[in-house]
Write a protein that holds these residues in place. Structure first.
Motif, PDB file in Angstrom:
ATOM      1  N   VAL A 236      -5.779 -12.031   5.755  1.00 11.93           N
ATOM      2  CA  VAL A 236      -6.369 -11.020   6.287  1.00 11.93           C
ATOM      3  C   VAL A 236      -6.322  -9.904   4.523  1.00 11.93           C
ATOM      4  O   VAL A 236      -5.843 -10.033   3.269  1.00 11.93           O
ATOM      5  CB  VAL A 236      -5.281  -9.946   7.114  1.00 11.93           C
ATOM      6  N   ASP A 237      -6.988  -8.401   4.486  1.00 19.17           N
ATOM      7  CA  ASP A 237      -6.914  -7.575   3.582  1.00 19.17           C
ATOM      8  C   ASP A 237      -5.885  -7.721   2.957  1.00 19.17           C
ATOM      9  O   ASP A 237      -4.669  -6.904   4.037  1.00 19.17           O
ATOM     10  CB  ASP A 237      -7.816  -5.912   3.828  1.00 19.17           C
ATOM     11  N   VAL A 238      -5.376  -7.809   2.055  1.00 16.06           N
ATOM     12  CA  VAL A 238      -4.466  -6.914   0.938  1.00 16.06           C
ATOM     13  C   VAL A 238      -4.405  -5.559   1.274  1.00 16.06           C
ATOM     14  O   VAL A 238      -5.072  -4.404   0.551  1.00 16.06           O
ATOM     15  CB  VAL A 238      -4.081  -7.070  -0.002  1.00 16.06           C
ATOM     16  N   ASN A 239      -3.484  -4.479   1.537  1.00 17.63           N
ATOM     17  CA  ASN A 239      -3.199  -3.164   1.708  1.00 17.63           C
ATOM     18  C   ASN A 239      -2.709  -2.841   0.173  1.00 17.63           C
ATOM     19  O   ASN A 239      -1.741  -2.550  -0.061  1.00 17.63           O
ATOM     20  CB  ASN A 239      -3.009  -2.232   2.541  1.00 17.63           C
ATOM     21  N   GLU A 240      -3.615  -2.706  -0.991  1.00 17.26           N
ATOM     22  CA  GLU A 240      -3.102  -2.430  -2.433  1.00 17.26           C
ATOM     23  C   GLU A 240      -2.283  -0.973  -2.031  1.00 17.26           C
ATOM     24  O   GLU A 240      -2.127  -0.739  -3.703  1.00 17.26           O
ATOM     25  CB  GLU A 240      -5.071  -2.138  -3.404  1.00 17.26           C
ATOM     26  N   CYS A 241      -3.440   0.222  -1.514  1.00 15.34           N
ATOM     27  CA  CYS A 241      -2.625   1.660  -1.573  1.00 15.34           C
ATOM     28  C   CYS A 241      -1.697   1.873  -1.458  1.00 15.34           C
ATOM     29  O   CYS A 241      -0.456   2.893  -1.464  1.00 15.34           O
ATOM     30  CB  CYS A 241      -3.524   2.230  -0.727  1.00 15.34           C
ATOM     31  N   LEU A 255      -7.651   4.521  -1.886  1.00 17.33           N
ATOM     32  CA  LEU A 255      -8.578   4.423  -0.666  1.00 17.33           C
ATOM     33  C   LEU A 255      -9.006   2.888  -0.619  1.00 17.33           C
ATOM     34  O   LEU A 255      -9.007   1.910  -1.299  1.00 17.33           O
ATOM     35  CB  LEU A 255     -10.270   5.574  -0.361  1.00 17.33           C
ATOM     36  N   ASN A 256      -7.659   2.351   0.361  1.00 21.25           N
ATOM     37  CA  ASN A 256      -7.790   1.001   1.223  1.00 21.25           C
ATOM     38  C   ASN A 256      -9.391   1.067   1.394  1.00 21.25           C
ATOM     39  O   ASN A 256      -9.717   0.916   2.672  1.00 21.25           O
ATOM     40  CB  ASN A 256      -6.973   0.827   1.640  1.00 21.25           C
ATOM     41  N   THR A 257      -9.778  -0.905   1.057  1.00 16.62           N
ATOM     42  CA  THR A 257     -10.922  -1.133   1.397  1.00 16.62           C
ATOM     43  C   THR A 257     -10.915  -2.466   2.241  1.00 16.62           C
ATOM     44  O   THR A 257     -10.000  -3.113   1.057  1.00 16.62           O
ATOM     45  CB  THR A 257     -12.372  -1.191   0.511  1.00 16.62           C
ATOM     46  N   GLU A 258     -11.621  -3.275   2.540  1.00 20.89           N
ATOM     47  CA  GLU A 258     -11.568  -5.215   3.235  1.00 20.89           C
ATOM     48  C   GLU A 258     -11.550  -5.749   1.935  1.00 20.89           C
ATOM     49  O   GLU A 258     -12.747  -5.470   1.546  1.00 20.89           O
ATOM     50  CB  GLU A 258     -13.167  -5.112   4.426  1.00 20.89           C
ATOM     51  N   GLY A 259     -10.689  -6.271   1.242  1.00 22.96           N
ATOM     52  CA  GLY A 259     -11.014  -6.944   0.245  1.00 22.96           C
ATOM     53  C   GLY A 259     -10.924  -6.230  -0.797  1.00 22.96           C
ATOM     54  O   GLY A 259     -11.020  -6.995  -2.204  1.00 22.96           O
ATOM     55  N   SER A 260     -10.679  -4.717  -1.029  1.00 21.36           N
ATOM     56  CA  SER A 260     -10.808  -4.623  -2.092  1.00 21.36           C
ATOM     57  C   SER A 260      -9.599  -3.072  -1.918  1.00 21.36           C
ATOM     58  O   SER A 260      -8.656  -2.669  -0.978  1.00 21.36           O
ATOM     59  CB  SER A 260     -12.152  -4.343  -2.612  1.00 21.36           C
ATOM     60  N   TYR A 261     -10.422  -2.115  -3.286  1.00 19.08           N
ATOM     61  CA  TYR A 261     -10.088  -0.560  -3.070  1.00 19.08           C
ATOM     62  C   TYR A 261     -10.284  -0.447  -3.900  1.00 19.08           C
ATOM     63  O   TYR A 261     -11.421  -0.147  -4.664  1.00 19.08           O
ATOM     64  CB  TYR A 261      -8.522  -0.615  -2.424  1.00 19.08           C
TER      65      TYR A 261
HETATM   66 CA   LIG Z   1      -7.764  -4.120   0.425  1.00 19.15          CA
END
Ligand SMILES: [Ca+2]
Length: 317
Positions: A236-241, A255-261
C-alpha cells in the motif's frame, strides 16, 4: 549492328560502376552481410513494384518496327524487364546499383527461364542464387535456425540477430518484459502468466510491486519504493505527508500521491500552509491578516497599529 537499349544500359552501368569503384576502391572490401541482404530485399521489393507498375502497359509509342517484330508480347518482353530494372535503385545508392550491375544477367535468366517455376524473386535471387539472404527465421552463412527455431525465433518474444540474412549470430534481443537466452524468462517487474518449454507470456506486475507472482497488489514479493506491506501483506502507498518533520519546505504543503508525494507552493498570502488556497494557511504572510480563517490584504489602519509609521502619521499619505 546497333546496340539494343539493354546493351546501352549495361554499358552506362558499367561505366558508372567502374568510376565508383575507382573512387572508393572497395572492390575486395568485405561487405556487411546484413546490409547486403537489406539491399537485395529492397531491389526485389522494387522489382515487384515495377512489375505492378508495368502490368497494364504495352509497347506504346516510340518502339521501332524491329522491336515490335522481335518482341511479340510486352508482358514477357525484354523491354518490360528493362523498364523494371531501370528503376530498381535510387541513383545515389552505390550498394544497390553495384548489386544490380553485378547480377544483371540473373534478372534476365529469371525473367525468361525461371519466373514460372520460381515466382518468388526474393527467394530465388537473394536467398538461392546470390546467397545474401536466408529464409525467415534463419541466419548466418549457412542459414542456421535462430534460437527458438525458425518457426518462432526467440519463442516469439524477441528478435533474432541477423534473421533472414547471411550475417548476425542468431542470438536473441528480447522484447520488453522478457529476458534470458531464449526470451522465456520474465524481467524484474513482470511475472509469468503462462510458461512452458516453448512458450512464455510475461505480464507486468501491479504498479506497487518490485517483483511479483501475479497481477494484483497482494501478489508482490517485494514492494517498490514508496509502498509498504500492510497487515494483509499487500503493498500500500506510504503517506509521506504524515511524517514529522514534514518532507517539504516551510512555504510548501505536502501532497501525497500513489507511490510518491510532491511539495506544492503555498498561496502567497500564507506563511506555512496545509493545502492550496488562502484559507489553508497556518498563519498569514507579512502584510496579510486573518479574516474569518482566510488571509486577506491587511487594511491600512490595522497595519498602523503595528507599524512605527503610524506614530508619524505616514498612513495618511
Ligand atoms: Ca505516497
Amino acid at each position: 549492328m546497333l546496340p539494343t537499349g539493354l546493351e546501352l544500359l549495361r554499358l552506362l552501368r558499367l561505366l558508372s560502376c567502374v568510376t565508383l569503384v575507382l573512387l572508393f576502391q572497395v572492390s575486395d572490401a568485405k561487405r556487411d552481410l546484413i546490409s547486403a541482404c537489406t539491399t537485395c530485399q529492397k531491389i526485389t521489393d522494387n522489382f515487384s513494384k515495377g512489375f505492378e507498375r508495368t502490368a497494364k502497359q504495352n509497347f506504346g509509342g516510340g518502339n521501332t518496327a524491329w522491336e515490335e517484330r522481335k518482341l511479340s508480347k510486352y508482358e514477357t518482353s525484354e523491354i518490360r524487364l528493362m523498364e523494371i530494372v531501370e528503376d530498381l535503385c535510387e541513383s545515389s545508392s552505390f550498394e544497390c546499383n553495384r548489386m544490380v550491375e553485378e547480377h544483371e544477367e540473373h534478372f534476365e535468366t529469371w525473367w525468361f527461364k525461371r519466373k514460372t517455376k520460381h515466382p518468388d524473386l526474393h527467394k530465388w535471387f537473394c536467398i538461392e542464387t546470390i546467397k545474401v539472404c536466408c529464409p525467415k527465421g534463419t541466419f548466418g552463412l549457412d542459414c542456421n535456425d535462430c534460437v527458438g527455431g525458425s518457426e518462432t525465433p526467440c519463442h516469439g518474444n524477441g528478435r533474432c540477430d541477423g534473421d533472414g540474412t547471411r550475417g548476425g549470430d542468431g542470438k536473441c534481443s528480447c522484447d520488453n518484459g522478457y529476458t534470458g537466452e531464449f526470451c522465456l524468462d520474465c524481467r524484474e517487474g513482470y511475472y509469468n502468466e503462462v510458461r512452458n518449454d516453448t512458450f512464455s507470456l510475461c505480464t507486468e506486475c501491479h504498479s506497487s510491486c518490485k517483483t511479483c507472482t501475479g497481477g494484483t497488489h497482494q501478489d508482490c514479493d517485494e514492494c517498490k519504493d514508496g509502498w509498504e506491506e500492510d497487515d494483509q501483506e499487500a503493498c500500500v502507498d506510504v503517506n509521506e505527508c504524515s511524517k514529522d518533520p514534514s518532507s517539504c519546505n516551510e512555504d510548501q504543503y505536502c501532497l501525497n500521491t500513489e507511490g510518491s508525494y510532491s511539495c506544492k507552493a503555498c498561496d502567497k498570502v500564507c506563511s506555512g500552509c496545509t493545502a492550496a488556497g488562502p484559507d489553508k494557511c497556518q498563519s498569514c504572510a507579512s502584510g496579510y491578516q486573518d479574516t474569518e480563517g482566510t488571509c486577506t490584504v491587511m487594511d491600512i489602519n490595522f497595519k498602523c497599529q503595528v507599524s512605527i509609521l503610524c506614530r508619524v502619521g505616514l498612513h495618511h499619505l
